[in-house]
Enzyme design. Structure first.
Site, short mmCIF file in Angstrom:
data_model
loop_
_atom_site.label_atom_id
_atom_site.label_comp_id
_atom_site.label_asym_id
_atom_site.label_seq_id
_atom_site.Cartn_x
_atom_site.Cartn_y
_atom_site.Cartn_z
N LYS A 168 -0.69 -1.71 -0.09
CA LYS A 168 0.47 -1.21 -0.44
C LYS A 168 1.54 -2.09 -0.95
CE LYS A 168 0.57 3.18 1.93
NZ LYS A 168 -0.85 3.49 2.07
N ARG B 168 -8.50 7.92 -6.64
CA ARG B 168 -9.77 8.90 -6.67
C ARG B 168 -9.55 10.38 -7.29
NH1 ARG B 168 -7.46 11.86 -2.49
NH2 ARG B 168 -6.32 10.44 -1.14
#
Length: 445
Positions: free
Chosen positions: A116, A293
């Site tokens: 992150k 994804r």
């Protein structure tokens, strides 16, 4: 087009990928655990291979077993679905090193977005708005306290390697930060093998809006509209809709442009999602994370754009052009998705069991992506998601009305389920008005 596809997942998403594969004439191969042997996706595949016991680490996350299944069945490509190995860069590299086609973004993009802090820094450099926060891990509590003092309380304490709403805590002051820092760090080390912690500004009232992107085989990145995902419990989504009732045409243009820049910054290919926090009443948004994804909630985008995102994924992976004109995208109507989980509708705690009754709603504008049928057992080994109830109509009020009817028509007994919660939600004035935020369920409960 790819000729044979191994689906390295289970339940509703495996069943959904298999459906598209078979429509396209692609041989569909399922892998499954011993606990899932009787589920529909196993029977609907052209071929199925058991890859281990119920424990995901020994089956759905078992790289060696999955690659052995691919080799034994002659699979040409692997689709990871979501969860499990879908955002594992090492697995993506191993798949390609084995001579197989990986149906997803490149391993470098997965790695870049998996951390992150690295993702925040990359996005900031690309001109994507990011919330005030640390540009490197808070190495210890002293560093975390210093960062929080500069950012301003309240702050969010986040596992740098986390995702899916896991590994996060909120600190309103120094005392709370001392507790949350240790808690999140320990959780991150246990769950992700990486105790790196990010400190970021926390917004008490915020909306969660995300943009579907698709990196095409020719190198272009296109944005397929936004989804509103603010109905959440424990930072995990229960309802998604598209378009967002909070996004104006001007804001939509800025959101989509930022998402495209995000994808271009990591040379993105295939399907992905750029998640953002939207501050109500200000049109100010910040990058949250990129999911490298296919998302659980992809059906709402499919319905408003008239696309099959799994087919588009397969086409990109095969080096083919998309089925649509990227310069003439035209969404229409409104779609809402409700996640039907095996959980208590009040406290949202898992409630697995044998499905005694399962009758899905039907009718115009109603779609059910399910992983189970009557007689199946929802086990405690995996996520509680049983099905996704998706409705589509010309307008949002019509879609809500259609959702009410579909929820009432969904006959489900056996495991605990959250259908009663959706009955309540769809009559909630804050939800129906479109003015809700991520704290809606807290106020309802």
């Amino acid at each position: 087009m790819i000729e044979s596809l191994l689906v390295a997942n289970r339940g509703e998403i495996a069943r959904r990928i298999i459906r598209t594969a078979r429509r396209l004439g692609v041989r569909a191969i399922a892998v499954h655990s011993e606990a899932d042997a009787d589920l529909p996706f196993v029977h609907e595949a052209d071929e199925a291979v058991c890859v281990g016991p119920a424990n995901p680490a020994q089956s759905y996350r078992n790289t060696e077993a999955i690659l052995a299944a691919a080799a034994s069945t002659g699979a040409q490509a692997i689709h990871p679905g979501y969860g499990f190995l879908s955002e594992n860069a090492d697995f993506a590299r191993t798949v390609e090193a084995s001579g197989l086609i990986w149906v997803g973004p490149g391993a470098d993009a997965i790695s870049a977005m998996g951390d992150k802090i690295n993702a925040r820094n990359l996005m900031a450099a690309a001109g994507v708005p990011v919330a005030p926060g640390t540009t490197e891990p808070a190495a210890d509590l002293t560093a975390a306290l210093a960062a929080a003092s500069e950012i301003g309380y309240p702050v969010m304490v986040k596992a740098a390697a986390g995702g899916g709403g896991m590994g996060m805590g909120v600190a309103a002051d120094e005392d709370a930060l001392r507790t949350e820092y240790d808690k999140v760090r320990a959780f991150a080390e246990r769950m992700f093998g990486d105790g790196s912690v990010l400190i970021e500004r926390y917004f008490p009232r915020v909306r969660h809006v995300e943009v579907q992107i698709l990196g095409l085989a020719d190198g272009r990145v296109v944005a397929l509209g936004e989804r509103e995902c603010s109905v959440q419990r424990r930072n995990q989504k229960l309802v998604e809709e598209s378009p967002s009732p909070a996004v104006s045409p001007e804001l939509r243009e800025r959101l989509l442009a930022a998402a495209v820049r995000a994808g271009e910054a990591v040379d993105y290919r295939n399907a992905g999602t750029v998640e953002c926090l939207l501050v109500p009443g200000t049109d100010e948004f910040f990058f949250l994370e990129m999911n490298t994804r296919l998302q659980v909630e992809h059906p709402v985008t499919e319905l408003v754009y008239g696309l099959d995102l799994v087919e588009e994924q397969l086409r990109v992976a095969a080096g083919l052009a998309p089925t649509f004109d990227p310069d003439a995208l035209s969404p229409r109507g409104h779609a809402i998705e409700l996640r039907i989980n095996a959980e208590d509708p009040k406290r949202f705690l898992p409630g697995p069991g044998v499905i005694k009754t399962w009758v899905e709603p039907t009718g115009e504008g109603v779609r059910v992506d399910s992983g189970y049928v009557e007689g199946n057992t929802v086990t405690p080994f995996y996520d509680s998601l049983m099905a996704k109830l998706v409705v589509y109509a010309d307008t949002r009020p019509e879609a809500i009305a259609r959702a009410r009817t579909a929820v009432a028509d969904f006959a489900l007994t056996g495991p605990k389920n959250n259908l009663p919660f959706f009955t309540e939600l769809l009559d909630n004035q804050e939800f129906t008005s479109g003015t809700y935020d991520t704290t809606l369920i807290t106020r309802m409960r």
